[in-house]
Design a protein around this motif. Structure first.
Motif, short mmCIF file in Angstrom:
data_model
loop_
_atom_site.label_atom_id
_atom_site.label_comp_id
_atom_site.label_asym_id
_atom_site.label_seq_id
_atom_site.Cartn_x
_atom_site.Cartn_y
_atom_site.Cartn_z
N ASP A 168 9.81 -8.04 15.73
CA ASP A 168 9.40 -8.58 14.43
C ASP A 168 10.46 -8.23 13.39
OD1 ASP A 168 8.04 -9.61 12.29
OD2 ASP A 168 6.72 -7.86 12.05
N LEU A 169 11.55 -9.00 13.39
CA LEU A 169 12.64 -8.76 12.46
C LEU A 169 12.92 -10.01 11.65
CD1 LEU A 169 15.27 -6.77 14.57
CD2 LEU A 169 13.62 -5.87 12.94
N SER A 170 13.13 -9.83 10.37
CA SER A 170 13.42 -10.94 9.48
C SER A 170 14.93 -11.21 9.46
CB SER A 170 12.95 -10.61 8.06
OG SER A 170 13.75 -9.57 7.52
N PRO A 171 15.35 -12.36 8.93
CA PRO A 171 16.79 -12.59 8.74
C PRO A 171 17.43 -11.49 7.89
CG PRO A 171 15.60 -14.65 8.49
CD PRO A 171 14.56 -13.57 8.61
N HIS A 172 16.69 -10.98 6.91
CA HIS A 172 17.22 -9.88 6.10
C HIS A 172 17.49 -8.66 6.97
CE1 HIS A 172 17.62 -6.80 3.03
NE2 HIS A 172 16.67 -6.12 3.64
N ASP A 173 16.56 -8.32 7.87
CA ASP A 173 16.77 -7.16 8.76
C ASP A 173 18.05 -7.34 9.58
OD1 ASP A 173 14.37 -5.91 7.96
OD2 ASP A 173 13.21 -7.06 9.42
N MET A 174 18.22 -8.54 10.09
CA MET A 174 19.39 -8.81 10.92
C MET A 174 20.68 -8.73 10.10
SD MET A 174 18.81 -9.32 14.15
CE MET A 174 20.21 -10.31 14.64
N ARG A 175 20.66 -9.28 8.90
CA ARG A 175 21.86 -9.24 8.07
C ARG A 175 22.17 -7.81 7.64
NH1 ARG A 175 19.72 -14.36 6.32
NH2 ARG A 175 21.18 -16.01 6.91
N ALA A 176 21.12 -7.03 7.39
CA ALA A 176 21.34 -5.62 7.01
C ALA A 176 21.99 -4.86 8.15
CB ALA A 176 20.01 -4.98 6.61
N ALA A 177 21.53 -5.10 9.38
CA ALA A 177 22.15 -4.45 10.54
C ALA A 177 23.59 -4.90 10.70
CB ALA A 177 21.35 -4.75 11.80
N GLY A 209 34.16 -6.10 12.17
CA GLY A 209 34.33 -7.54 12.23
C GLY A 209 34.33 -8.14 10.84
N PRO A 210 35.38 -7.90 10.07
CA PRO A 210 35.38 -8.31 8.66
C PRO A 210 35.71 -9.79 8.43
CG PRO A 210 37.42 -7.19 9.17
CD PRO A 210 36.58 -7.11 10.41
N ASP A 211 36.11 -10.53 9.49
CA ASP A 211 36.62 -11.88 9.28
C ASP A 211 35.52 -12.94 9.16
OD1 ASP A 211 39.22 -10.95 9.34
OD2 ASP A 211 39.36 -11.12 11.52
N GLU A 212 34.35 -12.71 9.76
CA GLU A 212 33.27 -13.68 9.67
C GLU A 212 31.98 -13.04 10.16
OE1 GLU A 212 32.68 -18.38 10.67
OE2 GLU A 212 33.45 -17.11 12.28
N ALA A 213 30.89 -13.32 9.46
CA ALA A 213 29.56 -12.86 9.88
C ALA A 213 28.68 -14.07 10.08
CB ALA A 213 28.96 -11.93 8.82
N ARG A 214 28.02 -14.14 11.25
CA ARG A 214 27.17 -15.29 11.55
C ARG A 214 25.90 -14.82 12.24
NH1 ARG A 214 29.44 -20.35 11.20
NH2 ARG A 214 28.12 -21.16 12.87
N LEU A 215 24.86 -15.63 12.12
CA LEU A 215 23.54 -15.27 12.65
C LEU A 215 22.88 -16.53 13.19
CD1 LEU A 215 21.13 -13.24 12.87
CD2 LEU A 215 20.51 -13.92 10.55
N ALA A 216 22.26 -16.42 14.36
CA ALA A 216 21.43 -17.49 14.92
C ALA A 216 20.12 -16.87 15.35
CB ALA A 216 22.12 -18.16 16.10
N GLN A 217 19.02 -17.60 15.15
CA GLN A 217 17.72 -17.05 15.53
C GLN A 217 16.75 -18.17 15.83
OE1 GLN A 217 16.43 -14.62 12.32
NE2 GLN A 217 16.55 -16.24 10.81
N GLY A 218 15.74 -17.82 16.59
CA GLY A 218 14.68 -18.74 16.92
C GLY A 218 13.39 -17.96 17.11
N ALA A 219 12.40 -18.59 17.71
CA ALA A 219 11.11 -17.94 17.90
C ALA A 219 11.25 -16.78 18.90
CB ALA A 219 10.09 -18.95 18.42
N GLY A 220 11.20 -15.56 18.37
CA GLY A 220 11.22 -14.39 19.24
C GLY A 220 12.60 -13.91 19.64
N TRP A 221 13.66 -14.38 19.00
CA TRP A 221 14.99 -13.88 19.36
C TRP A 221 15.94 -14.05 18.17
CZ3 TRP A 221 19.12 -17.17 18.91
CH2 TRP A 221 18.82 -18.55 18.86
N ALA A 222 17.02 -13.29 18.19
CA ALA A 222 18.08 -13.44 17.20
C ALA A 222 19.36 -12.85 17.76
CB ALA A 222 17.72 -12.76 15.89
N LEU A 223 20.49 -13.48 17.42
CA LEU A 223 21.81 -13.00 17.81
C LEU A 223 22.69 -12.97 16.56
CD1 LEU A 223 22.52 -15.18 21.00
CD2 LEU A 223 21.65 -12.84 20.95
N GLY A 224 23.36 -11.84 16.31
CA GLY A 224 24.25 -11.71 15.17
C GLY A 224 25.63 -11.25 15.60
N SER A 225 26.64 -11.64 14.83
CA SER A 225 28.00 -11.20 15.15
C SER A 225 28.80 -10.99 13.87
CB SER A 225 28.72 -12.23 16.04
OG SER A 225 29.00 -13.41 15.30
#
Length: 608
Positions: free
Chosen positions: A11-20, A28-44
């Motif tokens: 149970d993590l929000s986009p804010h939680d993922m961006r904070a992490a 990784g200072p060159d680009e930050a990206r996030l993808a998520q769906g029902a029950g999953w999220a991937l950040g880089s």
């Protein structure tokens, strides 16, 4: 090279993922990206090395149902891309990680067996039941920390980011202090944080709702035969080829040159392979200190024709740097080289380099440590001395430093040194002693103690470290060498084939010098009147130790007085290891989960 993080069914929000992700932005200072769906999220967080104009993460399959984020380098990506194109796959760019979704389409979770490089991959497959796949390289160069509670999974490249995805303050893994002091950092899958583990090297983890989390250790590659030329020639050829391959990047590449055999050999081979001038870096300290290696590094640089950078770290900065080092490490590491490593890569970054080749791991791979030679040449009981040589504080002395209740806990559970001794004893009963030692050094100690430290402290400054000695061709060749080409009859001398490989490439002064660890001269620096001594006294004050509840303030004070009055390497390392533990504990506000009722702890304190 990047930093990755994400979750499955949490149970993590986009804010939680961006904070992490923000906590890993340094890597990784060159680009930050996030993808998520029902029950999953991937950040880089991306550090753009290969195809800087492409490589947007998450990488996706053509239909968008497989998405991947990735940390590391895939050195055979061009070959894999050609194979996949022949099978009908298309790619928008030449970034190495772009091959991952198509590779998973073709091979499923076994895709990681096709990869040559250093990597930590997270991939979500949405074609049927949503499934998360995590994979690490077989040397353990790129870590994945994770927390699995039986239903929800969180993961990240660094421990601070993982902790940010939790809702509670971290709790101490109770055996952690003894484990840390027995081996200078926790070995295996454990971390010092309760419930947080590290995915082992060469492991693929698959997580789904129906089947939970399953870990699979991928099969080890077959050991090559040592045939043809002299082993030294074969080692030289294999290492030179890996140095050549790892020197290729779409960013500026440099060499780290300590002045010892391993890094000097990599520097010389890099200079031979590179079409332009190679830049080399060495670290030393303001003032006059023992074990200064800068003159050896200068000789290597002069012979190889590199443009040499001499970094000097101001010892007055140590109190300022140490909390940052403790935070970036994520858990304590007792090697004083951590501070040097942090300062060195700070300078490398400021000089404009994104990639550095180092000589790390040669001692593990080629049996270069004196403790290995001693264990091999000892007749009769060899295990106690070998296991104690791994420790920051010897097994006999550790209990005297513990608080009464923690001493009782360790006595009841058994010490970490005892567990390692028993493990090695069982393995040595049916395998050769050298194989047991080599496997323990390379598969257990190297990833935990060495590679995570190098990864975290270089990426703290957005520098990617590449490790030729960790490449499979070099590791497996070394493993296949007969004992006589790894260990010399000369006392304490290892790396026989590596010394043979270096003849004619390095100055005689480097080849013939006594072996010396590349580290911080803490015995001299932990002395009254130095900034480090005053800072250590402050961190290890009785009030702060009592707040931690794990160490006996009076016993620690006796240790500090002994180092003050009779400085010695063993006392200095013990002091340093306690300093780093307390800094880590305070940096993350780690609370101690009660291992026994408070009343019992108080009675034990009174009884002591």
């Amino acid at each position: 090279m990047c930093r990755i993080h994400g979750h499955f069914d949490a149970d993590l929000s986009p804010h939680d993922m961006r904070a992490a992700g923000a906590l890993q932005r340094h890597g990784g200072p060159d680009e930050a990206r996030l993808a998520q769906g029902a029950g999953w999220a991937l950040g880089s967080n991306r550090l753009a090395i290969t195809d800087p104009g492409g490589g947007q993460q998450p990488y996706e399959s053509a239909d968008g149902r497989i998405k991947a984020v990735f940390n590391g380098e895939i050195y055979n990506h061009d070959e894999l891309r050609a194979q996949l194109r022949a099978g009908g796959h298309h790619f928008a760019d030449r970034c190495d990680g772009a091959v991952l979704p198509a590779l998973h389409q073709e091979h499923g979770p076994a895709f990681a067996e096709q990869l040559d490089g250093m990597f930590a991959v997270a991939l979500i497959d949405l074609r049927a039941e949503p499934t998360l796949v995590l994979a690490t390289d077989d040397a353990g160069m790129k870590p994945i920390y994770y927390r699995w509670d039986g239903r929800r999974l969180h993961f990240a490249s660094e421990l601070p980011a993982l902790l940010a995805m939790g809702r509670e303050r971290p709790s101490l893994w109770e055996p952690g202090l003894d484990s840390y002091l027995a081996t200078k950092t926790p070995f295996g899958e454990h971390t010092l944080v309760e419930g947080v583990q590290v995915l082992p090297p060469g492991t693929t983890a698959v997580c789904s709702r129906s089947r939970g989390l399953r870990l699979h250790r991928r099969p080890a590659p077959e050991r090559p035969a040592v045939t043809g030329g002299e082993p030294g020639e074969q080692v030289r050829e294999a290492l030179a080829e890996e140095v050549r391959r790892l020197s290729v990047a779409d960013a500026r590449v440099c060499a780290i040159t300590s002045g010892g055999l391993d890094s000097s050999l990599v520097t010389a081979m890099m200079a031979d392979a590179a079409p332009g001038a190679v830049h080399s870096f060495n670290i030393a300290y303001h003032g006059e200190w023992p074990h200064d290696e800068r003159h050896f590094a200068r000789e290597v640089a002069r012979r190889a024709g590199t443009e040499h950078h001499q970094v000097e770290l101001d010892v007055a900065r140590f109190p300022e740097l140490l909390p940052a080092v403790a935070w970036h490490l994520g858990q304590p590491n007792a090697d004083p080289i951590a501070l040097s490593t942090y300062g060195l890569f700070e300078a490398v970054h400021r000089a404009g380099f994104k990639v550095a080749l180092t000589g790390d791991a040669a001692d593990e791979v080629f049996a270069g440590y004196g403790r290995i030679h001693k264990a091999m040449t000892t007749h009769g009981t060899w295990l106690p001395d070998y296991v104690d040589a791994l420790a920051a504080i010897p097994a006999e002395a550790r209990p005297r430093l513990y608080s009464a209740d923690y001493r009782a806990f360790v006595a009841e559970r058994g010490s970490a040194s005892d567990a390692i001794t028993e493990r090695l004893r069982q393995e040595a009963a049916h395998r050769s002693r050298l194989d047991v030692l080599t496997d323990f050094e390379t598969l257990v100690r190297l990833p935990a103690y060495h590679l995570r430290r190098v990864d975290h402290l270089s990426m703290a400054h957005a520098v990617e470290v590449r490790l030729p000695f960790c490449q499979r061709s070099v590791r497996e060749l070394a493993r296949a060498l007969p004992q006589s080409h790894r260990l010399s009859p000369e006392p304490g001398r290892g790396k026989v084939a590596l010394y043979a490989a270096a003849r004619g490439l390095l100055p005689r002064s480097v080849l013939e010098r006594p072996k010396q660890p590349f580290t911080l001269p803490i015995t001299a620096m932990l002395a009254p009147g130095t900034p480090l001594w005053a800072y250590t006294r402050e961190v290890l004050s009785p009030a702060r130790l009592r707040a931690g509840g794990l160490l006996d303030p009076a016993a620690v004070d006796r240790l500090l007085c002994a180092q003050q009055n009779r400085p010695a390497d063993c006392l200095a390392l013990a002091t340093w290891s306690l300093l780093m533990f307390e800094l880590w504990r305070e940096e993350f506000a780690v609370r101690r989960a009660a291992s026994r009722p408070a009343e019992a702890r108080e009675l034990l304190e009174v009884a002591s």
